[in-house]
Scaffold this active site. Structure first.
Site, short mmCIF file in Angstrom:
data_model
loop_
_atom_site.label_atom_id
_atom_site.label_comp_id
_atom_site.label_asym_id
_atom_site.label_seq_id
_atom_site.Cartn_x
_atom_site.Cartn_y
_atom_site.Cartn_z
N LYS A 11 0.86 -1.15 0.00
CA LYS A 11 -0.10 0.10 0.00
C LYS A 11 0.83 1.27 0.06
O LYS A 11 2.02 1.20 0.33
CB LYS A 11 -0.84 0.09 1.29
CG LYS A 11 -0.21 -0.02 2.58
CD LYS A 11 0.00 1.32 3.25
CE LYS A 11 0.74 1.30 4.70
NZ LYS A 11 1.43 2.46 5.07
N ALA A 100 9.38 -0.16 5.62
CA ALA A 100 9.29 0.39 4.33
C ALA A 100 7.97 1.17 4.42
O ALA A 100 8.13 2.10 3.55
CB ALA A 100 9.24 -0.59 3.38
N GLY A 101 7.10 1.11 5.36
CA GLY A 101 5.82 1.68 5.28
C GLY A 101 4.93 1.32 4.01
O GLY A 101 3.95 2.27 3.80
N GLY A 104 3.70 -4.29 4.07
CA GLY A 104 3.93 -5.73 3.89
C GLY A 104 3.32 -6.73 4.81
O GLY A 104 2.77 -7.73 4.49
N SER A 106 1.31 -6.43 7.26
CA SER A 106 -0.01 -6.31 7.53
C SER A 106 -0.89 -7.03 6.26
O SER A 106 -2.04 -7.50 6.53
CB SER A 106 -0.44 -4.72 7.43
OG SER A 106 0.31 -4.12 8.60
N ASP A 143 -2.73 -1.31 10.29
CA ASP A 143 -2.79 -1.44 8.94
C ASP A 143 -3.49 -2.53 8.26
O ASP A 143 -3.72 -2.63 7.14
CB ASP A 143 -1.21 -1.17 8.20
CG ASP A 143 -0.98 0.32 8.02
OD1 ASP A 143 -1.73 1.15 7.98
OD2 ASP A 143 0.36 0.44 7.87
C1 LIG Z 1 2.07 4.41 9.68
C2 LIG Z 1 1.02 3.54 8.89
O1 LIG Z 1 1.53 2.71 8.24
C3 LIG Z 1 0.11 4.45 8.28
O2 LIG Z 1 -0.68 3.72 7.24
C4 LIG Z 1 0.48 2.81 10.35
O3 LIG Z 1 -0.11 3.73 11.16
C5 LIG Z 1 1.08 1.70 10.75
O4 LIG Z 1 0.59 0.75 11.10
P1 LIG Z 1 1.16 -0.67 11.53
O5 LIG Z 1 2.46 -0.96 11.05
O6 LIG Z 1 -0.05 -1.85 11.40
O7 LIG Z 1 1.40 -0.42 13.19
P2 LIG Z 1 1.06 -1.49 14.50
O8 LIG Z 1 1.90 -2.42 14.42
O9 LIG Z 1 -0.46 -1.55 14.86
O10 LIG Z 1 1.79 -0.44 15.45
C6 LIG Z 1 3.39 -0.42 15.59
C7 LIG Z 1 3.56 0.75 16.47
O11 LIG Z 1 3.07 2.03 16.06
C8 LIG Z 1 2.37 2.77 16.93
N1 LIG Z 1 0.98 3.18 16.26
C9 LIG Z 1 0.72 2.55 15.30
C10 LIG Z 1 -0.56 2.98 14.68
C11 LIG Z 1 -0.99 3.94 15.19
N2 LIG Z 1 -2.40 4.60 14.74
N3 LIG Z 1 -0.67 4.77 16.08
C12 LIG Z 1 0.52 4.44 16.75
O12 LIG Z 1 1.00 5.05 17.51
C13 LIG Z 1 2.08 1.75 17.94
O13 LIG Z 1 2.19 2.25 19.04
C14 LIG Z 1 2.84 0.53 17.75
O14 LIG Z 1 4.13 0.82 18.67
N1 LIG Z 2 4.88 -11.17 7.15
C1 LIG Z 2 5.72 -10.41 7.47
N2 LIG Z 2 6.46 -9.45 6.36
C2 LIG Z 2 7.12 -8.58 6.86
N3 LIG Z 2 7.56 -8.06 8.08
C3 LIG Z 2 6.85 -8.78 8.84
C4 LIG Z 2 5.99 -9.94 8.83
N4 LIG Z 2 5.49 -10.30 9.87
C5 LIG Z 2 6.05 -9.83 10.92
N5 LIG Z 2 7.07 -8.86 10.45
C6 LIG Z 2 7.87 -7.80 11.31
O1 LIG Z 2 7.34 -6.57 11.23
C7 LIG Z 2 8.65 -5.88 11.02
C8 LIG Z 2 8.58 -4.44 9.84
O2 LIG Z 2 7.55 -3.77 10.59
P1 LIG Z 2 7.56 -2.22 10.39
O3 LIG Z 2 6.43 -1.75 10.95
O4 LIG Z 2 8.88 -1.81 10.76
O5 LIG Z 2 7.56 -1.96 8.91
P2 LIG Z 2 6.54 -1.81 7.83
O6 LIG Z 2 7.04 -1.97 6.59
O7 LIG Z 2 5.87 -0.20 7.94
O8 LIG Z 2 5.75 -2.79 8.09
P3 LIG Z 2 3.85 -2.75 8.19
O9 LIG Z 2 3.43 -1.66 7.68
O10 LIG Z 2 3.45 -4.21 7.61
O11 LIG Z 2 3.64 -3.11 9.84
C9 LIG Z 2 9.74 -6.64 10.31
O12 LIG Z 2 10.87 -6.38 11.40
C10 LIG Z 2 9.11 -8.02 10.46
O13 LIG Z 2 10.27 -8.97 11.44
#
Ligand SMILES: C[C@](O)(CO)[C@H](O)COP(=O)(O)OP(=O)(O)OC[C@H]1O[C@@H](n2ccc(N)nc2=O)[C@H](O)[C@@H]1O
Ligand SMILES: Nc1ncnc2c1ncn2[C@@H]1O[C@H](COP(=O)(O)OP(=O)(O)OP(=O)(O)O)[C@@H](O)[C@H]1O
Length: 295
Positions: A11, A100-101, A104, A106, A143
């Site tokens: 995404k 990467a944001g 993946g 999720s 996400d």
């Molecule tokens: C930055 C985005 O990618 C925008 O789409 C998302 O908000 C991130 O969503 P995500 O990776 O699924 O995040 P989660 O795995 O739920 O949370 C990871 C960390 O980010 C913080 N977190 C996440 C989502 C949110 N709305 N507020 C937060 O403060 C949480 O405290 C947590 O420590």
């Molecule tokens: N199926 C998966 N694919 C990728 N990363 C995963 C998976 N399951 C768990 N993870 C963990 O999530 C971490 C990456 O999350 P992070 O939130 O830092 O990055 P992101 O690219 O924003 O990922 P997301 O938005 O999917 O949470 C990795 O360190 C990895 O260990």
């Protein structure tokens, strides 16, 4: 008993306003998100068994294959809630970079929920209702819910409140580019808390989205991400490249909490130009991928 192959898209957040911190510790946001035609593939195989179990294999050896992998956690959650005694085997072919944001992990979790739901339906078994899937997705990660939808959405709240978008983004062409370093989502939110000067006003964010939805603003003009200030001041690599992209008038943005970014490109030659600038500024180790927004 059954098997299925599921596409698990990445995404991009075309607009991401973080509004502030909520009482539960998570941040409230307003974000326009689109899924793209680049992503991972999951092959899921299920068999009746005497007890529920999950097995995961992943092409990326740096990722865990236990319940700390979101694909595994999603399968386990599905089995627990549905009460199905299935042996689930998942093969995950990873292409989306992590940290990467691009959502993946999720996306993988939601792809597992979609795949298992389809397999349950084929087997005439009672899986999970749409509401139950959404609830489980929101528990797995902020996400995850957006990946249960087929089209671009606006997410609000922590990410669990989704609304459909009536302006199409289908076919919008982008170039994704990620530097060799990653950004951890927890770190990114933490840096917003520390700085305190990155939050947007809800009324400002809603006005911009409404202007875009009504056609009064182009998608390029809408691009905004509350995380850029913190990320760009920590990592100098962004400013140099974004300066050059601005000179060429190519609308570009970091996605989610970074570190992957994208440019909206209007032609093949513009895509080539972006790829050239990424190579020039970030070198050969940068990840570069062309894609299109889905639906
Ligand atoms: C930055 C985005 O990618 C925008 O789409 C998302 O908000 C991130 O969503 P995500 O990776 O699924 O995040 P989660 O795995 O739920 O949370 C990871 C960390 O980010 C913080 N977190 C996440 C989502 C949110 N709305 N507020 C937060 O403060 C949480 O405290 C947590 O420590
Ligand atoms: N199926 C998966 N694919 C990728 N990363 C995963 C998976 N399951 C768990 N993870 C963990 O999530 C971490 C990456 O999350 P992070 O939130 O830092 O990055 P992101 O690219 O924003 O990922 P997301 O938005 O999917 O949470 C990795 O360190 C990895 O260990």
């Amino acid at each position: 008993m059954g098997q299925i192959e599921v596409f698990s898209p990445a995404k991009i957040n075309l607009f991401l306003s973080v509004l502030g911190r909520m009482e539960n510790g998570f941040h409230e946001l307003v974000s326009l998100v689109g899924q793209v035609d680049f992503g991972d593939t999951l092959r899921i195989e299920v068999e009746e068994a005497s007890a529920a179990s999950v097995e995961l294999r992943c092409s990326d050896e740096s990722l865990p294959t236990d319940r700390s992998n979101l694909a595994y956690a999603a399968a386990e959650g599905f089995l627990l809630r549905s009460g199905l005694n299935w042996r689930v085997r998942i093969e995950l072919e990873k292409r989306i970079p992590h940290g990467a944001g691009l959502g993946g992990g999720s996306s993988n979790a939601s792809a597992v929920l979609r795949g298992l739901s389809e397999l349950a339906e084929d087997a005439g078994a009672l899986g999970l209702s749409r509401g139950e899937r959404l609830e489980l997705a929101a528990e797995l990660g902020s996400d995850c819910p957006l990946f249960l939808e087929k089209r671009p959405v606006v997410m609000r709240g922590r990410g669990e409140l989704l609304s459909a978008v009536d302006r199409s983004l289908a076919g919008v062409e982008i170039v994704l580019f990620k530097p060799s370093f990653s950004i951890n989502t927890g770190w990114a939110y933490g840096s917003l808390i520390k700085r305190g000067d990155c939050y947007d006003e809800s009324a400002w964010a809603e006005e911009r989205l409404a202007a875009w939805r009504d056609g009064g603003m182009s998608t390029g003009e809408l691009l905004h991400n509350s995380f850029e200030k913190a990320a760009f001041s920590k990592y100098v690599a962004f400013d140099a490249l974004f300066g050059k992209l601005r000179e060429k008038k190519v609308a570009s943005l970091m996605s989610g909490s970074g570190s992957c970014c994208f440019s909206l490109v209007r032609s093949d030659s513009e895509a080539n130009e972006v790829e050239g600038l990424v190579g020039e500024c970030w070198g050969e180790r940068a990840f570069v991928q062309r894609a299109r927004v889905l639906g």
